[in-house]
Write a protein that holds these residues in place. Structure first.
Motif, short mmCIF file in Angstrom:
data_model
loop_
_atom_site.label_atom_id
_atom_site.label_comp_id
_atom_site.label_asym_id
_atom_site.label_seq_id
_atom_site.Cartn_x
_atom_site.Cartn_y
_atom_site.Cartn_z
N UNK A 35 24.59 53.89 35.46
CA UNK A 35 25.71 54.40 36.48
C UNK A 35 26.43 53.25 36.81
N UNK A 36 25.77 52.42 37.57
CA UNK A 36 26.35 51.05 38.28
C UNK A 36 27.13 50.11 37.03
N UNK A 37 26.51 50.13 35.97
CA UNK A 37 27.08 49.08 35.22
C UNK A 37 28.20 49.76 34.60
N UNK A 38 28.14 50.94 34.25
CA UNK A 38 29.48 51.50 33.83
C UNK A 38 30.59 51.62 34.90
N UNK A 39 30.18 51.89 36.24
CA UNK A 39 31.34 51.64 37.23
C UNK A 39 31.95 50.20 37.25
N UNK A 40 31.02 49.39 37.34
CA UNK A 40 31.53 47.82 37.14
C UNK A 40 32.44 47.91 36.18
N UNK A 41 31.94 48.10 34.99
CA UNK A 41 32.94 47.95 33.82
C UNK A 41 34.38 48.68 33.93
N UNK A 42 34.17 49.69 34.56
CA UNK A 42 35.41 50.60 34.92
C UNK A 42 36.31 49.63 35.90
N UNK A 43 35.57 49.34 36.76
CA UNK A 43 36.40 48.34 37.74
C UNK A 43 36.84 47.21 36.99
N UNK A 44 36.30 46.52 36.33
CA UNK A 44 36.59 45.32 35.56
C UNK A 44 37.92 45.63 34.61
N UNK A 45 37.82 46.65 33.89
CA UNK A 45 39.07 47.13 33.21
C UNK A 45 40.23 47.17 33.94
N UNK A 46 40.08 48.28 35.20
CA UNK A 46 41.30 48.64 35.85
C UNK A 46 41.89 47.42 36.51
N UNK A 47 41.12 46.52 36.93
CA UNK A 47 41.46 45.24 37.54
C UNK A 47 42.18 44.24 36.64
N UNK A 48 41.79 44.11 35.39
CA UNK A 48 42.31 43.66 34.27
C UNK A 48 43.80 43.91 33.78
N UNK A 49 43.88 45.37 33.80
CA UNK A 49 44.95 46.08 33.60
C UNK A 49 45.88 45.81 34.60
N UNK A 50 45.48 45.94 35.79
CA UNK A 50 46.60 45.73 36.84
C UNK A 50 47.02 44.04 36.80
N UNK A 51 46.16 43.24 36.68
CA UNK A 51 46.43 41.92 36.56
C UNK A 51 47.49 41.54 35.34
N UNK A 52 47.30 42.26 34.19
CA UNK A 52 48.26 42.36 33.09
C UNK A 52 49.70 42.79 33.65
N UNK A 53 49.56 43.98 34.28
CA UNK A 53 50.89 44.46 34.79
C UNK A 53 51.70 43.55 35.67
N UNK A 54 50.98 42.75 36.60
CA UNK A 54 51.33 41.98 37.48
C UNK A 54 51.82 40.83 37.03
N UNK A 55 51.04 40.17 35.89
CA UNK A 55 51.54 38.91 35.10
C UNK A 55 52.79 39.34 34.30
N UNK A 56 53.05 40.49 33.67
CA UNK A 56 54.12 40.76 33.02
C UNK A 56 55.35 40.93 33.96
N UNK A 57 55.27 41.41 35.07
CA UNK A 57 56.47 41.58 36.14
C UNK A 57 56.70 39.98 36.42
N UNK A 58 55.79 39.15 36.84
CA UNK A 58 56.07 37.63 37.16
C UNK A 58 56.76 37.14 35.98
N UNK A 59 56.29 37.32 34.47
CA UNK A 59 56.98 36.71 33.52
C UNK A 59 58.43 37.13 33.27
N UNK A 60 58.68 38.53 33.64
CA UNK A 60 59.89 38.86 33.37
C UNK A 60 60.94 38.40 34.52
#
Length: 66
Positions: A35-60
């Protein structure tokens, strides 16, 4: 509010909630490491997606300024 801003806010709230849940599970003396591994992977995915959205806004913004 634009769609990208709504997505950023939604991802921020989801990542914050997920990180809090992960913290709670990790501080409990639980033997359920899967369960801890799954939660850590979920955290990683959400934070990477948030970083991608932020990077997209910066590039725009950067491309509009040129």
């Amino acid at each position: 509010m634009t769609l990208s801003r709504r997505v950023a806010v939604l991802l921020t709230v989801a990542a914050l909630f997920s990180c809090i849940v992960t913290y709670v599970f990790m501080t409990q003396r639980s033997n359920d490491i899967d369960t801890v591994y799954r939660l850590l992977n979920l955290d990683l995915v959400l934070l990477l997606l948030l970083g991608a959205v932020g990077a997209r806004q910066i590039v725009r913004l950067w491309s509009e300024r040129k």
